[in-house]
Design an enzyme around this catalytic site. Structure first.
Site: not given
Ligand SMILES: NC(=O)c1ccc[n+]([C@@H]2O[C@H](COP(=O)([O-])OP(=O)(O)OC[C@H]3O[C@@H](n4cnc5c(N)ncnc54)[C@H](OP(=O)(O)O)[C@@H]3O)[C@@H](O)[C@H]2O)c1
Length: 307
Positions: A20, A50, A74, A139
Site C-alpha cells: 500500500g 489476506d 486496510a 469506512y
Molecule cells: N489513504 C488515506 O488517505 C488515509 C487516510 C487516513 C488513514 N489512512 C489509513 O492509513 C493506513 C494506510 O493506508 P494507505 O493510504 O497506505 O492505503 P492503501 O494505499 O489503500 O493501502 C492499503 C493496502 O491494504 C491492502 N489490502 C486491502 N485489503 C486487504 C486484505 N484483505 N488483506 C490484506 N491486505 C489488504 C491493499 O491491497 P490492494 O491495493 O491490493 O487492495 C493495499 O495494499 C490504513 O490503515 C488507512 O485506513 C489512510
C-alpha cells in the site's frame, strides 16, 4: 532480547500491507531496524496475507515469530465501502481485533493506523484523542471498530490516526491531480472540506523512529500505548491542496472551487477533520513537517512523466 544498548539479536518485524501507499514506504524505513517480513495480499515481497481469511492470521504470526507487527493494510475505498460493509468490517475491524488478540497473548508490540474519518467534522478546533468519534460513513465506522477492538484486545499497541495520505506511489489525490492537470483545461475541486495532507513517507519515517525506541525497550507500551493523532502539520481544503500542487507542478489548468453539494459522492465526508498532534509530539518528541514542506519534497521524487 534487549540490553542497555538495544536488541542483541536482529528483531523480526512483520509488516502487513507492504504494497500500500504507507506499507511500501515502511518497507524501506523499517529495514534499518531489523528483518522486515513484508506480507501483502499479492505476496510479491514475502508471505501472502489476506485479512479476510481468518485462518491465515494465526499461521502468519506463528510462522513469522515477530518481535513487532506494523499493520498498514486496510480497506480504504471510502465510497465503495458504502455498499461493501461486510468486507470493510472484516478487514478494518474484525481482523484487527483478531491480530490484537494474537499479539496480546504473545506480548508483541503492534502498530496500527486509523483515520480522521472517525470524526463527524463539526468541531471548531483540531480534534484531540479524547474527542468523541462519530463517523459519517461506513469506512469511518469500520476503522473506529478496528480501534475499539484493538484497544480491547490488551495488545501492547500504538494506533496512529492519520489523514489525507498521499505519496509518489499508489492511488492518491496528488497523483490524480497531476494526471488530471495534463488531461483537462479546467478542474472543479471541493473547497469546503478542510484537513491535513500527510505524506506517506513522513508517516513511515516517524513510525520507524517510534518503533526503534519500542524495540530498544526505551518505550513501555503499557505506559504510553493507545491512540495518537499523527498527520502533516497545518490545514487546507482539497481545492487549496490542488492549487499548491498545480503551482509547483509547472502544469497549466484552470481550478474552480466548488462545494461538496456540487460533487456528490456515495460516502459523506467530514467538513473539518484536522487532528491535533500535541499528544504525539509531547509523548515521543517528534514533529511532522508542514504539509507544504512535505508536498515540495514529495514532488521532487515524481518525474514529470511519472503520472
Ligand atoms: N489513504 C488515506 O488517505 C488515509 C487516510 C487516513 C488513514 N489512512 C489509513 O492509513 C493506513 C494506510 O493506508 P494507505 O493510504 O497506505 O492505503 P492503501 O494505499 O489503500 O493501502 C492499503 C493496502 O491494504 C491492502 N489490502 C486491502 N485489503 C486487504 C486484505 N484483505 N488483506 C490484506 N491486505 C489488504 C491493499 O491491497 P490492494 O491495493 O491490493 O487492495 C493495499 O495494499 C490504513 O490503515 C488507512 O485506513 C489512510
Amino acid at each position: 532480547m534487549t540490553n542497555a544498548t538495544g536488541p542483541t539479536e536482529r528483531p523480526r518485524i512483520l509488516l502487513i500491507g507492504a504494497n500500500g501507499q504507507v506499507g511500501w514506504e515502511l518497507r524501506r524505513t523499517l529495514a534499518g531496524l531489523g528483518e522486515v517480513i513484508a506480507a501483502s495480499i499479492e505476496g510479491g515481497y514475502g508471505p501472502i496475507v489476506d485479512l479476510i481469511d481468518q485462518g491465515l492470521l494465526a499461521k502468519l504470526i506463528q510462522d513469522s515469530r515477530p518481535d513487532a507487527v506494523v499493520n498498514a493494510a486496510a480497506y480504504t475505498a471510502v465510497d465503495k465501502a458504502e455498499t461493501e460493509r461486510a468486507i470493510a468490517q472484516r478487514i478494518n475491524a474484525d481482523a484487527v481485533g483478531e491480530l490484537g488478540a494474537l499479539l496480546a497473548a504473545r506480548g508483541t508490540p503492534f502498530i496500527h493506523y486509523s483515520t480522521d474519518f472517525v470524526f463527524d467534522g463539526t468541531s471548531d478546533r483540531p480534534y484531540r484523542e479524547t474527542d468523541t468519534p462519530n463517523p459519517l460513513n461506513v469506512y469511518g465506522e469500520t476503522k473506529l471498530g478496528g480501534e475499539t477492538a484493538l484497544l480491547a484486545s490488551g495488545a501492547p499497541t500504538l494506533i496512529f490516526r492519520t489523514s489525507w495520505v498521499y505519496g509518489s506511489r499508489g492511488a492518491n489525490f496528488l497523483l490524480t491531480m497531476l494526471r488530471l492537470f495534463k488531461e483537462k483545461d479546467e478542474l472543479r475541486v471541493v473547497d469546503d472540506q478542510i484537513g491535513s495532507p500527510t505524506w506517506s513517507r513522513m508517516l513511515a519515517e516517524v513510525t520507524a523512529l517510534v518503533l526503534y525506541r519500542v524495540l530498544r525497550g526505551d518505550l513501555d507500551l503499557k505506559a504510553v500505548g493507545g491512540l495518537y493523532h499523527l498527520t502533516g502539520t497545518g490545514e487546507v481544503s482539497w481545492y487549496g491542496f490542488a492549487k499548491a500542487i498545480l503551482e509547483r507542478s509547472g502544469l497549466d489548468c484552470h481550478l474552480i472551487p466548488i462545494t461538496s453539494v456540487d460533487y456528490p459522492a456515495p460516502a459523506k465526508r467530514p467538513a473539518y477533520s484536522v487532528l491535533d498532534n500535541a499528544k504525539f509530539r509531547e509523548t515521543f518528541g517528534l514533529w511532522m513537517p508542514h504539509w507544504r514542506e512535505s508536498l515540495e519534497q514529495c514532488l521532487e521524487l515524481i518525474p514529470p512523466s511519472g503520472t
